[in-house]
Design an enzyme around this catalytic site. Structure first.
Site, mmCIF file in Angstrom:
data_model
loop_
_atom_site.group_PDB
_atom_site.id
_atom_site.type_symbol
_atom_site.label_atom_id
_atom_site.label_comp_id
_atom_site.label_asym_id
_atom_site.label_seq_id
_atom_site.Cartn_x
_atom_site.Cartn_y
_atom_site.Cartn_z
ATOM 1 N N THR A 12 0.824 -1.208 0.000
ATOM 2 C CA THR A 12 0.000 0.000 0.000
ATOM 3 C C THR A 12 0.857 1.256 0.000
ATOM 4 O OG1 THR A 12 -1.796 -1.123 1.103
ATOM 5 C CG2 THR A 12 -1.732 1.250 1.375
ATOM 6 N N TYR A 26 -7.561 0.184 -4.088
ATOM 7 C CA TYR A 26 -6.475 0.785 -4.877
ATOM 8 C C TYR A 26 -5.580 -0.330 -5.407
ATOM 9 C CZ TYR A 26 -4.519 -0.279 -0.383
ATOM 10 O OH TYR A 26 -4.171 -0.951 0.748
ATOM 11 N N SER A 59 1.370 -7.572 -0.708
ATOM 12 C CA SER A 59 2.107 -8.587 0.060
ATOM 13 C C SER A 59 1.312 -9.865 0.287
ATOM 14 C CB SER A 59 2.629 -8.013 1.381
ATOM 15 O OG SER A 59 1.606 -7.870 2.326
ATOM 16 N N THR A 92 1.697 -4.254 4.315
ATOM 17 C CA THR A 92 1.557 -4.517 5.753
ATOM 18 C C THR A 92 0.966 -5.897 6.041
ATOM 19 O OG1 THR A 92 -0.637 -3.492 5.790
ATOM 20 C CG2 THR A 92 1.254 -2.069 6.304
ATOM 21 N N ASP A 93 0.245 -6.469 5.049
ATOM 22 C CA ASP A 93 -0.527 -7.682 5.358
ATOM 23 C C ASP A 93 0.328 -8.869 5.785
ATOM 24 O OD1 ASP A 93 -2.834 -6.324 4.912
ATOM 25 O OD2 ASP A 93 -3.288 -7.239 2.977
ATOM 26 N N LYS A 165 0.415 -7.507 12.870
ATOM 27 C CA LYS A 165 -0.613 -6.559 12.418
ATOM 28 C C LYS A 165 -1.866 -6.816 13.242
ATOM 29 C CE LYS A 165 -2.820 -4.595 8.355
ATOM 30 N NZ LYS A 165 -2.955 -4.572 6.893
ATOM 31 N N GLU A 295 -0.638 -31.353 29.346
ATOM 32 C CA GLU A 295 -1.744 -32.301 29.569
ATOM 33 C C GLU A 295 -1.632 -32.990 30.936
ATOM 34 O OE1 GLU A 295 -4.379 -32.982 27.902
ATOM 35 O OE2 GLU A 295 -3.984 -31.901 26.029
HETATM 36 C C1 SIN Z 1 -0.310 -5.300 1.165
HETATM 37 O O1 SIN Z 1 -0.043 -5.937 2.186
HETATM 38 O O2 SIN Z 1 0.406 -5.308 0.156
HETATM 39 C C2 SIN Z 1 -1.568 -4.501 1.091
HETATM 40 C C3 SIN Z 1 -1.944 -3.894 2.385
HETATM 41 C C4 SIN Z 1 -0.960 -2.897 2.898
HETATM 42 O O3 SIN Z 1 0.161 -2.739 2.459
HETATM 43 O O4 SIN Z 1 -1.372 -2.192 3.864
#
Ligand code: SIN
Length: 343
Positions: A12, A26, A59, A92-93, A165, A295
């Protein structure tokens, strides 16, 4: 003045929309890295800048082959006497996964700082320029060396091992799991909150590991295949065998609570472990460790079943760490030791 290499990969921060008011819908990765750099006032007062753009993608399209290209660039920069640090612009993803992979496989030394943006470059109040300026200030700071890969976002600095994130849209989209920020940028000054030793606690197991060549063929993965599963009510345990048939050499399961599993799922994973697949129990809970042998019955515990407990490593990152362990030829015991390094 220091010299930084900026590696543009898309996202982004390099996104373009038809209208300045548009912040979703976008095209990610549409603006070349040179243009991003030229749009940051004062950047060339912070450091001498060199730039490269090996690819430009959203990403969500990131594959291990892309990671290997970035790892080669970072390793080359670490040994290039003409460079003092690296800044990577990234969507960011999936930034937290790329950051952790690069943190694991890069030698510690010169700063490597990743950043991105939540609003495209064309938006009113785009956050990319300030984030890129902040990332360069951090990479050029004398206190940044030796901390491994950092993520700089919205004036905060995070360690690759704990950053995640945490919001789909807000500008303060990143936070640190079980940890405070490493530092903050305030009035053009980087204030380190964590001493270097805390950020880079872990000895570098994979910093010199020979890495495979990037492979981009469909279905081909450049790194050992590791599946990530989320345990939920009525989860179908036959998926374990399916993943093995698809070539998974490791499985991370995000169990409930302390990585807990219902009996049929635990049995399926124990069978997979006996057949040589490495199984990591992580947790779907956003904070807190997964403790070994949780456990009540000894026969159900990790020691009896050959399972690995993730400790403080979150599921997405556990998958990356397990891939590195498999690449290094480690078995379950050695892999558990790698997870234990994170606390
Ligand atoms: C991406 O991860 O490429 C799209 C979202 C972002 O960069 O915030």
């Amino acid at each position: 003045m220091k010299t930084l290499l900026i590696i543009g990969t898309g996202g982004t921060i390099a996104g373009a929309a038809p209208a300045a008011t548009q912040t979703i819908g976008y095209r990610a990765g549409a603006v070349p890295v040179g243009e991003l750099i030229d749009n940051v006032p004062g950047l060339r007062d912070v450091a001498r800048i060199r730039a490269t753009q090996p690819f430009s993608i959203g990403s969500e399209h990131m594959r291990s082959a892309h990671w290997l290209i970035l790892a080669q660039l970072v390793r080359k920069a670490q040994s290039d006497p003409a460079l003092d640090g690296v800044v990577i612009t990234h969507g960011t993803d999936t930034m937290e996964e790329t950051a952790f992979f690069l943190d694991l496989v890069s030698p510690r030394g010169k700063p490597v700082v990743m950043t991105g943006a939540m609003r495209p470059a064309t938006a009113v109040s785009a956050d990319g320029p300030a984030n890129l300026l902040g990332a360069c200030r951090i990479a050029a700071d004398d206190g940044a060396a030796g901390r491994g890969v950092l993520v700089a976002f919205n004036d905060r600095v995070f360690a690759a091992a704990t950053v995640g994130k945490v919001h789909t849209l807000r500008l303060d989209a990143f936070a640190a799991r079980d940890a405070a920020t490493v530092g903050e940028v305030a009035d053009a000054t980087v204030r380190w909150r964590e001493p270097v030793q805390r950020t880079a606690l872990r000895p570098q197991a994979f910093g010199a590991l020979p890495l495979p060549e990037p492979v981009f063929e469909p279905q081909a993965e450049a790194l050992p295949r590791v599946a990530l599963m989320l345990q939920h009510v009525d989860c179908d345990e036959t998926i374990v065998q399916w993943h093995q048939k698809r070539g998974a050499r490791g499985i991370v399961i995000a169990g409930s609570g302390n990585g807990m599993l219902p009996d049929p799922m635990r049995a399926a994973l124990a069978r997979a472990s006996r057949s040589g697949c490495l199984i990591v129990r992580a947790s779907r809970v956003p904070s807190g460790p997964v403790v070994r042998n949780g456990e009540a019955e000894p026969a159900d515990r990790d020691d009896a079943l050959g399972l690995i407990a993730s400790g403080f490593v979150a599921p997405l990152k556990a998958r990356v760490l397990l891939q590195c362990c498999l690449l290094a030829g480690m078995g379950a015991a050695e892999t558990q030791q790698q997870f234990d390094r994170f606390g």
